[in-house]
Design a protein around this motif. Structure first.
Motif, mmCIF file in Angstrom:
data_model
loop_
_atom_site.group_PDB
_atom_site.id
_atom_site.type_symbol
_atom_site.label_atom_id
_atom_site.label_comp_id
_atom_site.label_asym_id
_atom_site.label_seq_id
_atom_site.Cartn_x
_atom_site.Cartn_y
_atom_site.Cartn_z
ATOM 1 N N ASP A 351 42.694 68.944 -6.300
ATOM 2 C CA ASP A 351 43.095 67.578 -6.657
ATOM 3 C C ASP A 351 43.353 67.459 -8.148
ATOM 4 O O ASP A 351 42.433 67.556 -8.955
ATOM 5 N N GLU A 380 40.626 69.753 1.489
ATOM 6 C CA GLU A 380 40.799 68.365 1.093
ATOM 7 C C GLU A 380 41.660 68.366 -0.166
ATOM 8 O O GLU A 380 41.223 68.848 -1.224
ATOM 9 N N GLY A 382 43.778 66.111 -2.804
ATOM 10 C CA GLY A 382 44.058 64.769 -3.306
ATOM 11 C C GLY A 382 45.513 64.653 -3.685
ATOM 12 O O GLY A 382 46.340 64.137 -2.929
ATOM 13 N N THR A 383 45.865 65.162 -4.857
ATOM 14 C CA THR A 383 47.240 65.102 -5.344
ATOM 15 C C THR A 383 47.716 66.487 -5.756
ATOM 16 O O THR A 383 46.998 67.226 -6.439
ATOM 17 N N ASN A 418 43.655 67.926 5.000
ATOM 18 C CA ASN A 418 43.914 66.513 4.717
ATOM 19 C C ASN A 418 44.478 66.376 3.306
ATOM 20 O O ASN A 418 43.875 66.865 2.349
ATOM 21 N N LYS A 420 46.293 63.591 0.534
ATOM 22 C CA LYS A 420 46.637 62.205 0.198
ATOM 23 C C LYS A 420 48.052 62.108 -0.353
ATOM 24 O O LYS A 420 48.849 61.301 0.094
ATOM 25 N N ASN A 421 48.369 62.924 -1.354
ATOM 26 C CA ASN A 421 49.700 62.891 -1.964
ATOM 27 C C ASN A 421 50.221 64.313 -2.077
ATOM 28 O O ASN A 421 49.745 65.089 -2.905
ATOM 29 N N LYS A 446 47.032 66.560 8.161
ATOM 30 C CA LYS A 446 47.402 65.172 7.910
ATOM 31 C C LYS A 446 47.801 65.016 6.450
ATOM 32 O O LYS A 446 46.998 65.244 5.549
ATOM 33 N N GLU A 448 49.217 62.176 4.058
ATOM 34 C CA GLU A 448 49.423 60.727 4.055
ATOM 35 C C GLU A 448 50.733 60.323 3.382
ATOM 36 O O GLU A 448 51.405 59.394 3.824
ATOM 37 N N LYS A 449 51.083 61.024 2.299
ATOM 38 C CA LYS A 449 52.274 60.637 1.546
ATOM 39 C C LYS A 449 52.955 61.876 0.989
ATOM 40 O O LYS A 449 52.321 62.719 0.351
ATOM 41 N N ASN A 470 53.282 61.429 6.663
ATOM 42 C CA ASN A 470 53.726 60.048 6.395
ATOM 43 C C ASN A 470 53.476 59.138 7.600
ATOM 44 O O ASN A 470 54.284 58.246 7.920
#
Length: 475
Positions: A351, A380, A382-383, A418, A420-421, A446, A448-449, A470
């Motif tokens: 991240d 995991e 994050g970005t 997972n 996020k970005n 997954k 998310e974006k 998405n």
């Protein structure tokens, strides 16, 4: 039994274990359903030989070391290490305080141990690093000694919660990179001058013997920080490493090594956190990487030199690590000519807006190499700036990088990831028509974006299982 016989016996045992591991892991896996790769990983971990040292302590202060951060303690370190080794091994203790030194050369059966508030400051004088057989960007060379170096040693360690400080910055080692962001200006010599990096690469292409590839003074090839060369049964645990000249943790032709709870915080040029090269049975766990280049980059030699050595890197395990800044979280390449297989990555956190990719494989037709059987789970993220997974057979950073050695990338599996970005792409994969990227599987992923689901060129057998990008399930 005398110390030399003990060391020889341990080497034989380690070699036998290596044979077992190699035989057990030699079967090529084209899909998870054919066998359980994670059981193979557990087998490797269970059977990895562990370091073991005599309960004897050799305090460097007793050998004349002075903890004032100014006195050069190279001889004190060397005397303590040699005395420890000659007496069958044990712990060479670095007490709390600041100790300036040149190159530290380790011996078999020696554990270099730093107390919690101990800091080893490495000299900025290149003359304090004698010429040794080492490697630079995947090419073997006679060059400045790594700051900490061990060659042909067995049962050796660096431990303790102290700090190793390379003291590199834009006024010394980093300026040699030729990067304007690192203090270089026109007229200042650097590794990019025609007589330096280019000459070394040309020597390797022509098959010049390594002992004739003598560099060092006037050639501006920065030394690696910690290098274990042709070693067996190694431990690096708990230390913090900062301000490295070049690559940081570099096991080369080394087998059976554990890197545990190490913190790397160094943002200089080519400051890869850990670069296993031609190495097998390497565990990197519970570490934090905050770097100026790749956090972990698995290597296997560059171009003709990699094909000459012809030792693949295999059974590389990354567990419970945290990746912050870097070009990539876990990367394979680009010095990859001898190939990489059986890579396992699990339970990591990645991240940072300054982390470009999570998982990356990079090669080209000059490098070649077979990269296969890469298993990733429980990430995991994050970005990341560019993409989650990048597989590139057209990596090009030094000008023309094309040749006749078409690479292979196959059997890449991501599970329980997972994000996020994800940046620009979930997957960016490019292969050749005659050698497509094969067998990519995403299961329970997954994201998310992300700007685009993928960028694909010559990819065969890409599968999405219960994967959402998405907010939409991908088929």
């Amino acid at each position: 039994m005398n110390p030399d016989k003990v060391t020889a016996f341990k080497s034989i045992v380690s070699a036998c274990v290596m044979v077992v591991l190699t035989i057990s892991c030699s079967k090529k896996t084209t899909s998870v359903s054919e066998s359980d790769p994670w059981r193979r990983m557990e087998f490797i971990i269970k059977n990895l030989p562990k370091t073991n040292f005599q309960d004897k302590t050799y305090n460097i202060d007793d050998f004349g070391a002075v903890a004032d951060g100014k006195t050069l303690n190279t001889q004190a370190f060397q005397k303590a290490i040699q005395t420890c080794a000659s007496n069958g091994g044990g712990k060479v203790l670095v007490p709390n305080g600041k100790y300036l030194t040149g190159a530290i050369h380790l011996e078999s059966n020696v554990n270099l141990h730093l107390e919690d508030q101990a800091e080893i400051l490495f000299s900025l004088n290149p003359k304090d690093y004698p010429i040794v057989h080492t490697s630079w960007e995947g090419t073997e060379v006679m060059n400045y000694s790594p700051l900490i170096y061990a060659k042909n040693k067995t049962n050796v360690a660096i431990t303790g919660k102290g700090t190793l400080n390379g003291q590199a910055d834009n006024t010394n080692w980093w300026i040699w990179s030729g990067g304007k962001n690192y203090g270089w200006k026109k007229g200042i010599p650097s590794q990019n001058d025609p007589q330096n990096r280019e000459v070394l690469v040309d020597m390797a292409e022509r098959g010049t013997p390594v002992n004739e590839r003598v560099f060092g003074e006037g050639r501006y090839l920065r030394p690696n920080f910690i290098e274990f060369f042709e070693c067996n049964t190694v431990l690096v645990k708990d230390i913090t490493v900062i301000n490295a000249p070049f690559w940081i943790l570099h096991p080369i032709k080394t087998n059976n090594m554990i890197i545990d709870e190490v913190t790397v915080n160094s943002h200089g040029p080519n400051n890869d956190g850990c670069d296993p090269e031609y190495s097998q049975n390497i565990i990197i766990r519970n570490c934090t990487f905050n770097t100026g280049d790749d956090c972990i980059a698995i290597k296997a030699g560059r171009d003709a030199d990699g094909r000459r050595v012809a030792i693949s890197s295999k059974n590389i395990i990354v567990q419970n690590c945290k990746m912050i800044d870097g070009h990539g979280g876990v990367v394979i390449g680009s010095e990859i000519s001898a190939g990489v297989n059986n890579v396992f990555v699990e339970n990591c956190v990645m991240d940072s807006p300054n982390l470009d990719r999570a998982i990356r494989i990079k090669t080209n037709s000059k490098r070649g190499g077979i990269i296969e059987d890469v298993f990733v789970r429980n990430l995991e993220v994050g970005t990341v700036k560019e993409c989650v997974l990048k597989l590139n057979m057209f990596y090009n950073v030094y000008g023309s990088q094309t040749g006749n050695f078409i690479p292979t990338i196959r059997n890449i599996h991501l599970e329980n990831v997972n994000v996020k970005n994800g940046g620009k792409y979930s997957i960016w994969a490019e292969g050749y028509e005659q050698s497509p990227v094969e067998n990519i599987t995403l299961t329970n992923v997954k994201i998310e974006k992300v700007d685009s689901i993928y960028l694909l060129k010559n990819v065969k057998n890409l599968k999405f299982n219960n994967t959402y990008i998405n907010g939409n399930k991908v088929k």
